[in-house]
Design a protein around this motif. Structure first.
Motif, mmCIF file in Angstrom:
data_model
loop_
_atom_site.group_PDB
_atom_site.id
_atom_site.type_symbol
_atom_site.label_atom_id
_atom_site.label_comp_id
_atom_site.label_asym_id
_atom_site.label_seq_id
_atom_site.Cartn_x
_atom_site.Cartn_y
_atom_site.Cartn_z
ATOM 1 N N HIS A 82 -117.996 -35.254 37.041
ATOM 2 C CA HIS A 82 -119.155 -36.031 37.510
ATOM 3 C C HIS A 82 -119.359 -37.252 36.624
ATOM 4 O O HIS A 82 -118.855 -37.311 35.502
ATOM 5 N N SER A 83 -120.088 -38.214 37.137
ATOM 6 C CA SER A 83 -120.364 -39.443 36.394
ATOM 7 C C SER A 83 -121.294 -39.164 35.225
ATOM 8 O O SER A 83 -122.179 -38.310 35.310
ATOM 9 N N TYR A 102 -119.108 -44.322 29.387
ATOM 10 C CA TYR A 102 -119.553 -43.910 30.711
ATOM 11 C C TYR A 102 -118.328 -43.863 31.610
ATOM 12 O O TYR A 102 -117.554 -44.820 31.681
ATOM 13 N N ILE A 103 -118.146 -42.733 32.309
ATOM 14 C CA ILE A 103 -117.001 -42.561 33.206
ATOM 15 C C ILE A 103 -117.502 -42.050 34.544
ATOM 16 O O ILE A 103 -118.322 -41.130 34.604
ATOM 17 N N GLU A 104 -117.023 -42.652 35.612
ATOM 18 C CA GLU A 104 -117.381 -42.233 36.967
ATOM 19 C C GLU A 104 -116.730 -40.892 37.297
ATOM 20 O O GLU A 104 -115.582 -40.638 36.919
ATOM 21 N N GLY A 105 -117.452 -40.045 38.022
ATOM 22 C CA GLY A 105 -116.923 -38.753 38.446
ATOM 23 C C GLY A 105 -115.644 -38.914 39.242
ATOM 24 O O GLY A 105 -115.519 -39.835 40.050
ATOM 25 N N SER A 123 -112.815 -39.760 38.002
ATOM 26 C CA SER A 123 -111.885 -40.594 37.243
ATOM 27 C C SER A 123 -111.099 -39.714 36.278
ATOM 28 O O SER A 123 -111.528 -38.632 35.903
#
Length: 87
Positions: free
Chosen positions: A61-62, A9-12, A14
């Motif tokens: 985006h996340s 999971y990666i935040e938008g 980043s």
């Protein structure tokens, strides 16, 4: 097709930062496009072929993102790499 794969999971906004010992395709994609990639279908992605590192790719985006390191077809190597998320 053999490849190195990491999913997280990666935040938008980043940035995925990849270091690698070899020239390689660094591609970042969502789950649907990763499924298409694995099955040899057309897929949308961020990134491309990198000769110099670090390869820095910002996700728009996340969500869950798949980071793939893939040598060009027919190539083999003992690859040393690191994948980090910044942001």
């Amino acid at each position: 097709m053999s490849h190195i794969h990491s999913r997280e999971y990666i935040e938008g906004g980043s940035t995925v930062s990849v270091e690698c010992s070899h020239q390689i395709n660094v591609i970042v994609m969502d789950d649907s496009n990763y499924s298409n990639f694995k099955n040899g279908r057309s897929f949308k992605h961020y990134g491309g072929f990198y000769k110099r590192f670090p390869a820095n790719i910002t996700v728009p985006h996340s969500g869950n993102w798949n980071v793939v390191l893939a040598l060009p077809a027919g190539h083999q190597a003992n690859i040393r790499y690191s994948i980090n998320v910044i942001g």
